[in-house]
Write an enzyme that holds these catalytic residues in place. Structure first.
Site, PDB file in Angstrom:
ATOM      1  CD  GLU A 185      -2.503   1.756   0.410  1.00 57.08           C
ATOM      2  OE1 GLU A 185      -2.303   2.895  -0.056  1.00 57.08           O
ATOM      3  OE2 GLU A 185      -3.380   0.975  -0.005  1.00 57.08           O
TER       4      GLU A 185
ATOM      5  NE  ARG B 128     -24.223   7.299  -8.370  1.00 55.07           N
ATOM      6  CZ  ARG B 128     -23.443   6.794  -7.439  1.00 55.07           C
ATOM      7  NH1 ARG B 128     -22.172   6.517  -7.708  1.00 55.07           N
ATOM      8  NH2 ARG B 128     -23.902   6.553  -6.227  1.00 55.07           N
TER       9      ARG B 128
ATOM     10  CG  HIS C  82     -16.236   4.815 -10.047  1.00 53.75           C
ATOM     11  ND1 HIS C  82     -16.012   4.013  -8.956  1.00 53.75           N
ATOM     12  CD2 HIS C  82     -16.083   4.006 -11.126  1.00 53.75           C
ATOM     13  CE1 HIS C  82     -15.752   2.774  -9.343  1.00 53.75           C
ATOM     14  NE2 HIS C  82     -15.782   2.752 -10.665  1.00 53.75           N
TER      15      HIS C  82
END
Length: 495
Positions: free
Chosen positions: A74, A322, A432
């Protein structure tokens, strides 16, 4: 001695009779092909997962449950990714919960709406896998101790009431149960470790062997003997990359995206030969306008709020897709509107949403008033028009019909009539990115010719082809856990 080596076979292929110049040229070409493979790996594991958000931790737990030794890297100093700060709505056809609310649904309907909502540009096979396995992914999380509310709703942009919400705020519950399970299974998580390159047997050919990462400012080479799972999210926080594909996205803020969502893992996959698709499919959600920092979420439940513009008028069906909602707001002269709820709507939201709204009162991003006249004054919209808009909307709730924009009857269920009233600024912010690495049904990464890159897998927002041009609200959480599980299992069982 150099960190890198040139294979003896490569030298011989140049031909023993080559001149010094041509031999040097051949060595250079071969070094280009093999220069990423180190003499020595700093760490060897069986399955390497890149990213510790929902998709990454799901892949790690799934791989470990299949018996593999798993390492997660990470790049941030903490785990959780975007999942940790997501709204957390999880779409799944769920007969047990839905029938108690009188909701008729089916997997086929979920598939149909997902494909249609993405204008038919999603891979039908991947969509079927998503919709057919979403409930199983939800039950998998429940088996680890995560609890969901007993009811479902239709979250913003979802198109149908099948959105589940965990009882813990935002995405914290997902990360809590998965990180706990990962620790229990012996998964090693290395933070502050950034992927730089994916290493294949021969430059951008052959099996994916491992990665070159950056750790404490130095190269760190990790070998993955079974497989690498890319689960590092999208590129919503990379304005330049966004604008290459949709110039409208250059100056927009973002919603719930961590600073790590810059797309370099996707680009590293492309450099290693992976095919990218759908990068111009970029989704926006209501968020703070440029120059503001406080994001409000009074728009989440499509049955609870109305959108109005600076003139105090509705301008779109609140339960639309959306991308339709995005374009409706960006086409307003001011490029922002307002979401309005009454106190019942406000109280229906979780504590995090309510706390954000309270903060918004101080930053000028939210407004609260005992009358619509006072609310209009604070918002700077005509009071008479706002009162008429709300009165007309309440009449639509009574009549179960929206003649202006066609809001669905099922979502005309709550009037806006009880003080105090709340409003929040609703501009558009990047939410997104639907494009990314192309995968097959086993989440294996595919190259430019459609061939499998052995040993390389991907799941979550780093992938493309699952949502098409537009993602249904609530489908991302279902996506990351469903395909994360598949990716971990596929990598663990790699021969």
């Amino acid at each position: 001695m150099s960190k890198f080596t040139v294979s003896r076979r490569g030298l011989l292929s140049a031909g023993v009779a080559a001149s010094a110049a041509s031999l040097a040229s051949s060595v250079f070409a071969q070094e280009k092909k093999s220069s990423l493979v180190p003499d020595k790996w700093d760490l060897t594991t069986e399955v390497l997962v890149v990213g510790s958000g929902g998709a990454g931790l799901a892949a790690a737990v799934s791989a470990a449950q299949a018996g593999a030794k798993v390492t997660v890297i990470e790049k941030l100093a903490f785990i959780g990714g975007n999942t940790m700060i997501s709204s957390g709505y999880f779409n799944a056809v769920d007969p047990e919960r839905q029938k108690k609310q009188g909701i008729e649904d089916s997997i086929e309907k979920h598939i149909e709406q997902t494909l249609a909502g993405g204008d038919g540009r999603a891979d039908p096979e991947l969509v079927r896998i998503l919709c057919s396995n979403a409930l199983g992914s939800l039950h998998w999380l429940e088996s680890m101790g995560l609890k969901f509310r007993p009811d479902v709703m239709q979250v913003y942009g979802a198109l149908w009431p099948r959105s589940h919400l965990a009882t813990e705020p935002k995405g914290t519950g997902f990360i809590r149960v998965l990180s706990t399970k990962a620790k229990e299974l012996g998964v090693d998580i290395m933070t502050n470790t950034k992927l730089v390159k994916i290493i294949r047997e021969q430059f951008d050919e052959g099996r994916a062997l491992g990665v070159m990462a950056e750790r404490q400012g130095k190269p760190f080479y990790i070998r993955a003997t079974k497989g690498i799972v890319l689960a590092a999210g999208g590129f919503a926080v990379n304005p330049r990359l966004r604008a290459i594909h949709d110039p409208r996205m250059l100056t927009l803020t973002t919603t719930n995206n961590q600073a790590c969502s810059t797309g370099e893992v996707m680009l590293a996959a492309n450099e290693a030969g992976a095919y990218l698709l759908g990068l111009d499919y970029i989704q926006c959600n209501p968020g703070c306008p440029p120059g503001h920092t406080s994001r409000q979420a009074l728009h989440l439940d499509v049955s609870r709020y109305v959108f109005v513009d600076k003139r105090g008028k509705r301008f779109v069906a609140e339960d639309a897709r959306r991308d339709v909602l995005r374009d409706a707001i960006l086409n307003l002269p001011e490029k922002f509107g307002y979401a309005i709820v009454d106190i019942d709507g406000f109280n229906s939201y979780n504590q995090v949403v309510r706390d954000d709204a309270m903060k918004g009162l101080k930053t000028g991003d939210a407004f609260k008033a005992d009358t619509l006249e006072d609310l209009a004054k604070q918002m700077g919209v005509p009071a008479d028009q706002l009162k008429k808009t709300i009165a007309d909307y309440n009449a639509m709730v009574d009549q179960k019909k929206d003649p202006d924009f066609g809001k669905a009857e099922r979502n005309l269920s709550h009037k806006i009539e009880k003080a105090p009233y709340w409003a929040a600024l609703s501009s558009m912010a990047v939410h997104h990115t639907m494009g990314g690495v192309r995968i097959d049904k086993e989440t294996r990464v595919l190259d430019r010719q459609g061939n499998v890159i052995e040993g390389l897998y991907a799941a979550g927002e780093v992938t493309g082809g699952i949502h098409g041009t537009n993602r249904l609200g609530g489908n991302a959480i279902a996506d990351i856990f469903t395909f994360g599980r598949i990716a971990g299992n596929s990598a663990a069982n790699q021969k």
